[in-house]
Design an enzyme around this catalytic site. Structure first.
Site: not given
Ligand code: AMP
Length: 285
Positions: A31, A33-34, A58, A144-145, A147
């Site tokens: 998306h 974000g990526h 995970q 990303g912030q 996570d």
């Protein structure tokens, strides 16, 4: 754009890439974000490599792993359009041998929050990222912030194991109503999707209180719980106001604090966070 599915292929592609490599590891179902991470890497590095790998180690819950959205063709198209030079797309058998016996455990920063609620999660993340770093050998890696704890864990990993890799953190990309973009959002029904905006509203409330001078951790957590209480579909896993460096719960917050939360909406677990600052960033107003 080259696509490699074995370690041998990826290493061969890597050898052919001259100049510094930026690396964007993902679980796929890409998306905006990526893509913000990919664009930053393309801008800042001679070459960019992305990986798409739904890392089984995970995921604590096998049903969560099975349900995780996958759309490889679309992912490859988006990465090609964004100017990525190579994609690593391995099957799990390429990354993990049946008798794998080496794992990476990051201590301290994994103790609370996601680490507490998802036992083994960060062991899986730290192990796969170590493997990917060894295969891709990047100069920089983008995360990303969104996570925030993962970022803290990976910074510690790189520091402690002396990886010569710069970790670059990118801001959280949000939907117009504030919901942080996530591959898991696609699993929400329209009604659940409306409720999901409550996570952002809870973070906004904490920021408003923080801007008004409140530093008491419990009161800041309380206002987030209260905001989430207004969403009957949202079941709170945790709300936290922690020290941004140690990630320990704050009794009394300092100049800045990390507000974070995890919420279940139906079968979908969502996380979000914000750095609380005396003057709210544009993202949080
Ligand atoms: P994932 O595929 O969920 O493992 O995410 C891959 C990378 O994209 C991680 O570094 C995430 O933190 C980052 N990421 C995921 N969602 C967002 C977002 N909404 N904004 C910015 N980065 C994100």
């Amino acid at each position: 754009m080259r696509v490699a599915s074995t370690i041998a292929e990826m290493r061969a592609v890597r050898r052919s890439l001259t100049g510094g490599v930026g690396f964007v590891p993902t679980l796929g179902a890409l998306h905006e974000g990526h893509l913000s991470l990919v664009r930053a890497s393309v801008e800042q590095n001679a070459r960019t490599v992305a990986s798409v790998f739904v890392n089984p180690t995970q995921f604590g819950d096998p049903a969560d792993f099975d349900r995780y959205p996958r759309d490889t063709d679309r992912d490859l198209e988006l990465l090609r359009e964004a100017g990525v030079d190579a994609v690593f797309l391995p099957p799990a058998s390429e990354i993990y041998a049946a008798d794998d016996s080496t794992f990476v455990e990051v201590e301290q920063v994994t103790e609370g929050l996601e680490g507490e609620h998802r036992p083994g999660h960060f062991r899986g993340v730290a192990t796969v990222v170590t493997k990917l770093f060894n295969i891709v050998a990047p100069r920089r890696a983008y995360f990303g912030q969104k996570d925030a704890q993962q970022l803290a864990v990976l910074r510690r990993l790189v520091r402690d194991l002396h990886f010569d890799i710069e970790i670059v953190a990118m801001p959280t990309v949000r939907e117009p109503d504030g919901l942080a973009m996530s591959s898991r959002n696609a699993l929400l029904s329209p009604e659940q999707r409306r409720a999901a905006a409550g996570l952002y509203r809870a973070l906004q409330r904490a920021q408003q209180l923080f801007s008004a001078g409140e530093r008491d951790g419990e009161r800041l957590r309380g206002v987030m719980r209260e905001a989430l209480g207004g969403e009957p579909l949202a079941q709170v896993d945790y709300v936290s106001v922690a020290d941004p460096a140690s990630l320990r719960e704050a009794d009394s917050a300092g100049e800045t604090a990390l507000a974070s939360l995890a919420v279940r909406i139906g079968a979908v677990r969502l996380i979000d966070n914000a750095i609380l600052t005396p003057h709210a960033s544009r993202e949080m107003t």
